[in-house]
Design a protein around this motif. Structure first.
Motif, short mmCIF file in Angstrom:
data_model
loop_
_atom_site.label_atom_id
_atom_site.label_comp_id
_atom_site.label_asym_id
_atom_site.label_seq_id
_atom_site.Cartn_x
_atom_site.Cartn_y
_atom_site.Cartn_z
N UNK A 35 0.92 -1.32 0.04
CA UNK A 35 0.16 0.08 -0.16
C UNK A 35 0.83 1.09 -0.02
N UNK A 36 0.11 2.50 -0.09
CA UNK A 36 0.65 3.62 -0.05
C UNK A 36 0.36 4.41 1.15
N UNK A 37 1.02 5.12 1.81
CA UNK A 37 0.73 5.93 2.84
C UNK A 37 1.23 7.32 2.66
N UNK A 38 0.95 8.41 3.36
CA UNK A 38 1.42 9.53 3.28
C UNK A 38 1.55 10.32 4.73
N UNK A 39 2.20 11.13 4.66
CA UNK A 39 2.61 11.90 6.08
C UNK A 39 2.94 13.22 5.60
N UNK A 40 2.12 14.67 6.02
CA UNK A 40 2.58 15.64 5.48
C UNK A 40 3.26 16.53 6.95
N UNK A 41 3.85 17.08 7.15
CA UNK A 41 4.66 17.85 8.30
C UNK A 41 3.41 18.24 9.43
N UNK A 42 3.51 17.74 10.76
CA UNK A 42 2.64 18.08 11.76
C UNK A 42 1.50 17.28 11.58
N UNK A 43 1.33 16.22 10.54
CA UNK A 43 0.09 15.28 10.46
C UNK A 43 0.67 13.87 10.88
N UNK A 44 -0.27 13.20 10.99
CA UNK A 44 -0.08 11.62 11.48
C UNK A 44 -0.31 11.08 10.22
N UNK A 45 0.56 9.86 10.03
CA UNK A 45 0.38 8.70 8.82
C UNK A 45 -0.86 8.56 8.40
N UNK A 46 -1.16 8.76 7.09
CA UNK A 46 -2.53 8.62 6.76
C UNK A 46 -2.54 7.54 5.62
N UNK A 47 -3.26 6.65 5.67
CA UNK A 47 -3.50 5.43 4.47
C UNK A 47 -3.86 6.37 3.23
#
Length: 122
Positions: A35-47
């Motif tokens: 899968x792919x997850x993403x994380x922006x600065x200050x945010x939690x890891x997101x599916x």
């Protein structure tokens, strides 16, 4: 030794497209869920999106209809085609793999991780 290597990130204007790739190596027996997850600065890891070993797919509501996940098993490579990109898609995108992990609502559901590739939408 399992290794996941992402590529394809970059900078694009809103409405544009990018295709991320993740090449997996080291899986010698069973085929993992990925899968792919993403994380922006200050945010939690997101599916973002996941694909099971039998090719069932899952998308988060935020990307459904815009992103498409796929696999080329001959190349041991997973793709994420991202269309109609929005500024809120800006993040570091990570490739993940694991067993019995699909659909994977939480980042710890997956065991193996790539180094990430940056996507910036302006």
């Amino acid at each position: 030794h399992v290794q996941l290597v992402e590529s394809g990130g970059g900078s694009v204007q809103a409405g544009g497209s990018l295709r991320l790739s993740c090449t997996a190596s080291g899986f010698t027996m069973d085929k993992p869920d990925m899968g792919w997850y993403r994380q922006a600065p200050g945010n939690e890891c997101e599916l973002v999106s996941t694909i099971s070993s039998d090719r069932s797919t899952f998308y988060s509501q935020s990307v459904m209809g815009r992103f498409t996940i796929s696999q080329d098993t001959a190349k041991n490579t997973m793709y994420l085609q991202m269309n109609s990109l929005k500024p809120e898609d800006t993040a570091m995108y990570y490739c993940a793999a694991g067993f019995e992990a699909w659909p994977g609502g939480n980042c710890p559901d997956y065991t193996y991780w790539g180094q990430g590739t940056q996507v910036t939408v302006s």
